[in-house]
Design a protein around this motif. Structure first.
Motif, PDB file in Angstrom:
ATOM      1  N   UNK A  79      25.883   6.087 -13.367  1.00  0.00           N
ATOM      2  CA  UNK A  79      26.520   5.437 -12.342  1.00  0.00           C
ATOM      3  C   UNK A  79      26.070   5.782 -11.367  1.00  0.00           C
ATOM      4  N   UNK A  80      24.988   6.867 -11.306  1.00  0.00           N
ATOM      5  CA  UNK A  80      24.095   7.409 -10.312  1.00  0.00           C
ATOM      6  C   UNK A  80      22.554   8.306 -10.180  1.00  0.00           C
ATOM      7  N   UNK A  81      22.088   8.603  -9.699  1.00  0.00           N
ATOM      8  CA  UNK A  81      20.490   8.967  -9.653  1.00  0.00           C
ATOM      9  C   UNK A  81      20.636  10.751  -8.849  1.00  0.00           C
ATOM     10  N   UNK A  82      20.077  11.298  -9.597  1.00  0.00           N
ATOM     11  CA  UNK A  82      19.972  12.244  -8.593  1.00  0.00           C
ATOM     12  C   UNK A  82      18.714  12.330  -8.765  1.00  0.00           C
ATOM     13  N   UNK A  83      18.236  13.744  -7.574  1.00  0.00           N
ATOM     14  CA  UNK A  83      16.909  13.598  -7.125  1.00  0.00           C
ATOM     15  C   UNK A  83      17.068  14.841  -6.644  1.00  0.00           C
ATOM     16  N   UNK A  84      15.563  16.141  -6.365  1.00  0.00           N
ATOM     17  CA  UNK A  84      15.721  17.201  -5.698  1.00  0.00           C
ATOM     18  C   UNK A  84      14.548  17.221  -4.661  1.00  0.00           C
ATOM     19  N   UNK A  85      15.225  17.618  -3.593  1.00  0.00           N
ATOM     20  CA  UNK A  85      13.920  17.920  -2.367  1.00  0.00           C
ATOM     21  C   UNK A  85      14.321  19.309  -2.358  1.00  0.00           C
ATOM     22  N   UNK A  86      12.689  19.327  -1.245  1.00  0.00           N
ATOM     23  CA  UNK A  86      12.337  20.760  -1.551  1.00  0.00           C
ATOM     24  C   UNK A  86      12.573  21.174   0.194  1.00  0.00           C
ATOM     25  N   UNK A  87      12.304  20.116   0.728  1.00  0.00           N
ATOM     26  CA  UNK A  87      12.045  20.440   2.390  1.00  0.00           C
ATOM     27  C   UNK A  87      11.809  18.297   3.147  1.00  0.00           C
ATOM     28  N   UNK A  88      11.431  18.721   4.034  1.00  0.00           N
ATOM     29  CA  UNK A  88      11.966  17.648   5.019  1.00  0.00           C
ATOM     30  C   UNK A  88      11.388  16.149   4.810  1.00  0.00           C
ATOM     31  N   UNK A  89       9.820  17.072   4.168  1.00  0.00           N
ATOM     32  CA  UNK A  89       9.361  15.766   3.824  1.00  0.00           C
ATOM     33  C   UNK A  89       9.622  14.548   2.940  1.00  0.00           C
TER      34      UNK A  89
END
Length: 140
Positions: free
Chosen positions: A89-99
């Motif tokens: 039902x959902x995708x998980x994504x990690x983000x490190x910075x604004x880029x």
């Protein structure tokens, strides 16, 4: 009182290699969702050192045995297609910075248009500098 089926999430990436940052995002996703599939995907813009099946095996090898709610799958195709086919039902994504966030927002908009929302988990401050590219360059 109503009951609902467990929520399955997909955590996609090339994972070349799977880093401590990935492991941290996965650990936190486990706290949010009933099941998490680490989706080792093919990204046409990247040239991994090994194929997706070998990368999936490497991810499986580092996961704690007690993480029974986590599975690993290799996939060639759109993440949203995997989600629809396997009931995620959902995708998980990690983000490190604004880029990262800018790039991930574009992907999230596409996946949302295909019927699958994305949840972003920010990197832990001490893991912001961790990247698969840097790990490959160092040979770790």
């Amino acid at each position: 009182m109503s009951t609902r089926a467990g929520v399955r999430a997909v955590y996609p990436g090339s994972f070349d290699p799977f880093t401590l940052g990935h492991l941290n995002v996965l650990s936190r996703a486990r706290d949010l969702f009933d099941e998490v599939v680490v989706l080792v995907a093919v990204n046409g813009g990247k040239q991994p050192g090994v194929d997706e099946e070998q990368r999936a095996a490497a991810v499986r090898a580092v996961l704690p045995l007690e993480w029974s709610s986590v599975t690993v799958a290799a996939w060639r195709g759109l993440t949203a297609a995997y989600c629809h086919r396997h009931g995620a039902k959902v995708i998980v994504r990690g983000v490190r910075n604004t880029t990262d966030l800018q790039a991930e927002c574009r992907l999230a908009a596409m996946n949302q248009s295909l019927g699958v929302p994305t949840v972003f988990l920010p990197a832990r401050p001490d893991l912001v500098a961790v990247s698969s590219t840097a790990a490959r360059t160092r040979g770790t």
